[in-house]
Design a protein around this motif. Structure first.
Motif, PDB file in Angstrom:
ATOM      1  N   VAL A   1      -7.970   5.353 -13.311  1.00 33.86           N
ATOM      2  CA  VAL A   1      -7.474   4.222 -14.108  1.00 33.86           C
ATOM      3  C   VAL A   1      -5.954   4.100 -13.996  1.00 33.86           C
ATOM      4  N   ILE A   2      -5.241   5.205 -14.225  1.00 39.96           N
ATOM      5  CA  ILE A   2      -3.774   5.159 -14.198  1.00 39.96           C
ATOM      6  C   ILE A   2      -3.267   4.865 -12.788  1.00 39.96           C
ATOM      7  N   GLY A   3      -3.903   5.493 -11.791  1.00 37.04           N
ATOM      8  CA  GLY A   3      -3.524   5.198 -10.410  1.00 37.04           C
ATOM      9  C   GLY A   3      -3.759   3.750 -10.053  1.00 37.04           C
ATOM     10  N   GLY A   4      -4.856   3.180 -10.585  1.00 36.54           N
ATOM     11  CA  GLY A   4      -5.122   1.769 -10.358  1.00 36.54           C
ATOM     12  C   GLY A   4      -4.080   0.879 -10.999  1.00 36.54           C
ATOM     13  N   VAL A   5      -3.626   1.246 -12.190  1.00 40.73           N
ATOM     14  CA  VAL A   5      -2.578   0.478 -12.863  1.00 40.73           C
ATOM     15  C   VAL A   5      -1.304   0.480 -12.021  1.00 40.73           C
ATOM     16  N   VAL A   6      -0.892   1.664 -11.572  1.00 42.00           N
ATOM     17  CA  VAL A   6       0.329   1.770 -10.761  1.00 42.00           C
ATOM     18  C   VAL A   6       0.187   0.958  -9.481  1.00 42.00           C
ATOM     19  N   MET A   7      -0.966   1.052  -8.834  1.00 43.85           N
ATOM     20  CA  MET A   7      -1.180   0.329  -7.585  1.00 43.85           C
ATOM     21  C   MET A   7      -1.088  -1.177  -7.794  1.00 43.85           C
ATOM     22  N   PHE A   8      -1.695  -1.690  -8.869  1.00 50.25           N
ATOM     23  CA  PHE A   8      -1.673  -3.132  -9.095  1.00 50.25           C
ATOM     24  C   PHE A   8      -0.292  -3.621  -9.523  1.00 50.25           C
ATOM     25  N   VAL A   9       0.498  -2.783 -10.189  1.00 52.05           N
ATOM     26  CA  VAL A   9       1.890  -3.146 -10.476  1.00 52.05           C
ATOM     27  C   VAL A   9       2.657  -3.314  -9.167  1.00 52.05           C
ATOM     28  N   VAL A  10       2.477  -2.370  -8.258  1.00 51.72           N
ATOM     29  CA  VAL A  10       3.152  -2.441  -6.961  1.00 51.72           C
ATOM     30  C   VAL A  10       2.683  -3.653  -6.164  1.00 51.72           C
ATOM     31  N   LEU A  11       1.377  -3.884  -6.139  1.00 50.58           N
ATOM     32  CA  LEU A  11       0.847  -5.027  -5.389  1.00 50.58           C
ATOM     33  C   LEU A  11       1.288  -6.358  -6.003  1.00 50.58           C
ATOM     34  N   ALA A  12       1.468  -6.387  -7.318  1.00 55.26           N
ATOM     35  CA  ALA A  12       1.957  -7.603  -7.967  1.00 55.26           C
ATOM     36  C   ALA A  12       3.381  -7.911  -7.522  1.00 55.26           C
ATOM     37  N   ALA A  13       4.229  -6.888  -7.490  1.00 55.82           N
ATOM     38  CA  ALA A  13       5.608  -7.092  -7.034  1.00 55.82           C
ATOM     39  C   ALA A  13       5.627  -7.507  -5.563  1.00 55.82           C
ATOM     40  N   ALA A  14       4.730  -6.931  -4.757  1.00 62.66           N
ATOM     41  CA  ALA A  14       4.665  -7.307  -3.349  1.00 62.66           C
ATOM     42  C   ALA A  14       4.184  -8.749  -3.185  1.00 62.66           C
ATOM     43  N   SER A  15       3.223  -9.170  -3.995  1.00 68.04           N
ATOM     44  CA  SER A  15       2.723 -10.543  -3.915  1.00 68.04           C
ATOM     45  C   SER A  15       3.768 -11.547  -4.386  1.00 68.04           C
ATOM     46  N   ALA A  16       4.645 -11.119  -5.295  1.00 66.58           N
ATOM     47  CA  ALA A  16       5.702 -12.008  -5.780  1.00 66.58           C
ATOM     48  C   ALA A  16       6.651 -12.408  -4.657  1.00 66.58           C
ATOM     49  N   ILE A  17       6.716 -11.593  -3.621  1.00 69.95           N
ATOM     50  CA  ILE A  17       7.605 -11.900  -2.492  1.00 69.95           C
ATOM     51  C   ILE A  17       7.215 -13.211  -1.825  1.00 69.95           C
ATOM     52  N   VAL A  18       5.908 -13.461  -1.702  1.00 72.11           N
ATOM     53  CA  VAL A  18       5.436 -14.656  -1.005  1.00 72.11           C
ATOM     54  C   VAL A  18       5.067 -15.778  -1.971  1.00 72.11           C
ATOM     55  N   THR A  19       5.418 -15.607  -3.238  1.00 74.27           N
ATOM     56  CA  THR A  19       5.109 -16.611  -4.256  1.00 74.27           C
ATOM     57  C   THR A  19       6.400 -17.295  -4.672  1.00 74.27           C
TER      58      THR A  19
END
Length: 247
Positions: free
Chosen positions: A138-156
């Motif tokens: 669960v915690i690893g998933g939270v960290v991963m999705f925070v990182v992926l959100a910041a990465a997706s913000a690059i192309v948004t």
């Protein structure tokens, strides 16, 4: 910690004022629980299947509450020049991104715990065989999705575009959660592809940690996959993340 709390408090206030983001964070996850848990309880299932479906529901929560809402939040703060002002101060990049994410993270963890309790009660599942491994999922998933959100913000480019740029990830997570159809009914290559998506290792770790299916050795693959997604997203952020709008 004080600086993170300050950013998190300001972000929580902004979330409270944004009815759309607040409803996504607080109303959608309970809706999925109310929709699927009663049906699953009537069908009856073993511990492994119940844990897998609980992992799928938690994964959907993380995808909506953390990933989707944070893409919008990072883009909005960038376009408002808030990120630029914070970056010009004493805060480092990790503190800014973590502070902005903190309200979504707290909400997601609380709702994940609620899903575990409600699912265990309605499906009559045993206590987790390895709660540490479940928590890592669960915690690893939270960290991963925070990182992926910041990465997706690059192309948004704008907040409005977040609904488009996040759609592939959200669709993959929803279909790959196993709530619509069991993944083991899919052809082998398709099922394997779903397990390689970001939601795959989260579900696998929760299943192993809760139902005790397999050994700790079986947890190495999903742990490595979760780490790979997180590290890959981090490298993308370090290389291409923008702190101010592109003019």
């Amino acid at each position: 910690m004080t600086r993170l709390a300050s950013i998190g408090g300001a972000e929580l206030l902004l979330l409270w004022r944004n009815w759309f983001a607040l409803s996504n964070a607080l109303l959608l996850p309970p809706f999925f629980g109310l929709l699927f848990i009663p049906q699953l309880a009537e069908a009856g299932m073993d511990a492994a299947t119940g844990a897998t479906l609980a992992g799928g529901m938690i994964g959907v929560i993380l995808a909506i509450v953390v990933y989707y809402n944070l893409v919008s939040a990072y883009v909005a703060r960038r376009e408002e020049l808030s990120l630029k002002r914070l970056r010009s101060g004493t805060l480092n990049a990790a503190e800014i991104l973590a502070g902005t994410a903190s309200p979504a993270v707290v909400i997601a963890l609380a709702q994940s715990l609620l899903i575990v309790v409600i699912t265990a009660a309605h499906l009559d599942l045993p206590m987790p065989a390895n709660p540490v491994l479940l928590a890592i999922g669960v915690i690893g998933g939270v960290v991963m999705f925070v990182v992926l959100a910041a990465a997706s913000a690059i192309v948004t480019g704008t907040v409005e575009l977040a609904q488009i740029t996040t759609m592939p990830m959200l669709l993959a997570c929803f279909l790959g959660a196993g709530l619509v159809f069991p993944l083991d009914t899919l052809p082998g290559p398709v099922e394997t592809a779903f397990t390689l998506l970001p939601l795959g290792p989260i579900i696998e770790l929760i299943t192993i940690g809760w139902a005790g299916t397999g050994t700790l050795t079986d947890a190495i693959r999903p742990l490595l996959l979760l780490t790979a997604w997180t590290v890959g997203g981090t490298l993308i952020i370090r290389r291409w993340f923008r702190w101010e709008p592109r003019r």
